[in-house]
Design an enzyme around this catalytic site. Structure first.
Site, PDB file in Angstrom:
ATOM      1  N   ILE A   1       2.673   6.336  -3.178  1.00 17.89           N
ATOM      2  CA  ILE A   1       3.615   7.149  -2.893  1.00 17.89           C
ATOM      3  C   ILE A   1       4.161   7.269  -5.025  1.00 17.89           C
ATOM      4  O   ILE A   1       4.207   8.245  -5.423  1.00 17.89           O
ATOM      5  CB  ILE A   1       5.106   6.349  -2.568  1.00 17.89           C
ATOM      6  CG1 ILE A   1       5.314   6.662  -0.968  1.00 17.89           C
ATOM      7  CG2 ILE A   1       6.405   7.475  -3.456  1.00 17.89           C
ATOM      8  CD1 ILE A   1       6.264   6.301  -0.299  1.00 17.89           C
TER       9      ILE A   1
ATOM     10  N   GLN B   1       0.892  -1.136  -0.222  1.00 13.11           N
ATOM     11  CA  GLN B   1       0.184  -0.205   0.133  1.00 13.11           C
ATOM     12  C   GLN B   1       0.904   1.547  -0.212  1.00 13.11           C
ATOM     13  O   GLN B   1       0.616   1.844  -0.375  1.00 13.11           O
ATOM     14  CB  GLN B   1      -1.056  -0.199   1.354  1.00 13.11           C
ATOM     15  CG  GLN B   1      -2.592  -0.988   0.992  1.00 13.11           C
ATOM     16  CD  GLN B   1      -1.749  -2.497   1.787  1.00 13.11           C
ATOM     17  OE1 GLN B   1      -0.432  -2.631   1.829  1.00 13.11           O
ATOM     18  NE2 GLN B   1      -2.590  -3.159   1.579  1.00 13.11           N
ATOM     19  N   GLU B   2       2.064   0.995   0.473  1.00 17.60           N
ATOM     20  CA  GLU B   2       2.669   2.499   0.761  1.00 17.60           C
ATOM     21  C   GLU B   2       3.771   2.483  -0.227  1.00 17.60           C
ATOM     22  O   GLU B   2       3.642   3.916  -0.935  1.00 17.60           O
ATOM     23  CB  GLU B   2       4.035   2.344   1.553  1.00 17.60           C
ATOM     24  CG  GLU B   2       3.496   1.651   3.552  1.00 17.60           C
ATOM     25  CD  GLU B   2       3.078   0.415   3.588  1.00 17.60           C
ATOM     26  OE1 GLU B   2       3.169  -0.005   4.614  1.00 17.60           O
ATOM     27  OE2 GLU B   2       3.120  -0.024   2.132  1.00 17.60           O
ATOM     28  N   THR B   3       4.130   1.525  -1.158  1.00 18.50           N
ATOM     29  CA  THR B   3       4.605   2.098  -2.097  1.00 18.50           C
ATOM     30  C   THR B   3       3.628   2.820  -3.861  1.00 18.50           C
ATOM     31  O   THR B   3       3.886   3.577  -4.192  1.00 18.50           O
ATOM     32  CB  THR B   3       5.750   0.709  -3.050  1.00 18.50           C
ATOM     33  OG1 THR B   3       6.195   1.157  -4.256  1.00 18.50           O
ATOM     34  CG2 THR B   3       4.903  -0.173  -3.078  1.00 18.50           C
TER      35      THR B   3
END
Length: 359
Positions: free
Chosen positions: A301, A296-298
């Site tokens: 971003i 989810q983070e990448t």
């Protein structure tokens, strides 16, 4: 024999009346000035308004010769004038987003994070998002936290079908997106930071967050699940320029950006202003709940920046650990509803009321 006196001239009535009036007024003047408090100092008429004209120097003053060290004439005002105070730079608003849920250690986690945020420099707005409807337990904790906050709910979690089993990560994505919806809807300008309630944060982190212009990142220390080693994950920087990534997790090396959710922050204007982000084709910047857990983070971003050239490493060199991720489980604990016990606990160790007197 004396000469007879010439006959007197008759007194003119107008002349007598004028003299009488003048004497009468002159006699009353001292009494009138004393009792009527006459003010003889009449106010001067206001000065005409000056018209602003460009300054012209008709005859510039001659400069002294280079060798002349004669002191300047003393100023008329003996008190020295203080130098003008420098203009204070306006601090950016920090938008700290924290998902929470009802569990045994919720009061401990939120209380610890509230004490940290209360010590951080203002202005700061704490966006606490409940899992589902806003609970009374969370509201009671926030009322006495001493931090400016907004208690939000996650409406998407309420609309989910009850028979569908959802993971904890899926719920967190819904809560964080609810906070992003609130920020974009109200156009709240500031630095958005996802702060998990179970993490530990340094005050230096909140000081460096205000230095971010668009997108900033830093390394995070995480305690492994087995609590036997520490994992470092985050950018490798040359000054404030990101030149690479460091991670100890071999299973997640396929990610584009190796950064945790609490290891980056961004300017909130990137949510609605396409000129502030690299990918202008994205119209709705949100976390994706359809991707694999851990990505989810990448994926989020990638919606904000195109590559590492649009990132800022903080602090310069990225050589300081400013927040820690601890894995603390509370599965075996009993959570009392509302944080209060409905009945007394069972007595395990009774007290002996028999008092023995020794003679």
């Amino acid at each position: 024999m004396a000469a007879p006196c010439p006959p007197r001239r008759p007194i003119s009535a107008p002349c007598f009346l004028i003299c009488f009036l003048l004497g009468f007024v002159a006699g009353l003047f001292p009494f009138a000035h004393r009792h009527l408090h006459l003010d003889l100092h009449l106010p001067l008429p206001p000065a005409p308004t000056a018209v602003m004209e460009p300054f012209r120097n008709p005859s510039p003053l001659p400069l002294p010769p280079p060798g002349d060290q004669s002191p300047l004439p003393p100023s008329r005002d003996p008190s020295p004038q203080p130098p003008p105070a420098p203009m204070a730079t306006e601090r950016k608003l920090l938008l700290v987003v924290t998902p929470t849920r009802a569990r045994p250690l919720q009061a401990y986690y939120l209380g610890r994070l509230a004490h940290t945020l209360r010590l951080a420099p203002s202005p700061l707005l704490w966006l606490v998002v409940d899992d589902g409807a806003a609970s009374r337990e969370t509201a009671a904790l926030l009322r006495g936290c001493g931090v400016m906050y907004r208690h939000l709910s996650s409406p998407d979690a309420l609309q989910e079908p009850p028979q569908r089993t959802r993971s904890r990560q899926h719920n967190r994505v819904l809560q964080q997106n609810a906070a992003l919806d609130h920020i974009e809807h109200h156009r709240i300008h500031g630095i958005v930071y996802f702060a998990d309630e179970s993490h530990v944060y340094s005050l230096d982190l909140f000081r460096h967050l205000r230095q971010i212009r668009s997108f900033g990142t830093w390394p995070v220390a995480m305690l492994a699940a087995g609590k036997s080693k520490t994992i470092l994950q985050g950018p490798v920087c040359n000054g404030s320029r990101v030149v690479g990534w460091h991670t100890n997790e071999k299973t997640r090396r396929l990610r584009r950006f190796h950064v945790s959710m609490s290891g980056f922050a961004f300017n909130s204007t990137m949510l609605w202003d396409t000129r502030k982000r690299a990918h202008q084709a994205w119209n709705y910047i949100r976390l994706l709940d359809t991707v694999k857990e851990g990505f989810q983070e990448t994926k989020f971003i990638e919606q904000l920046v195109e590559d590492e050239t649009h990132m800022e490493g903080i602090p310069p060199g990225c050589s300081k650990i400013m927040n820690f991720h601890l894995h603390l489980e509370d599965k075996g604990l009993v959570y009392p509803k509302g944080g209060q016990l409905t009945k007394n606990l069972d007595v395990v160790i009774p007290l002996n009321h028999e008092v023995k007197h020794t003679v």
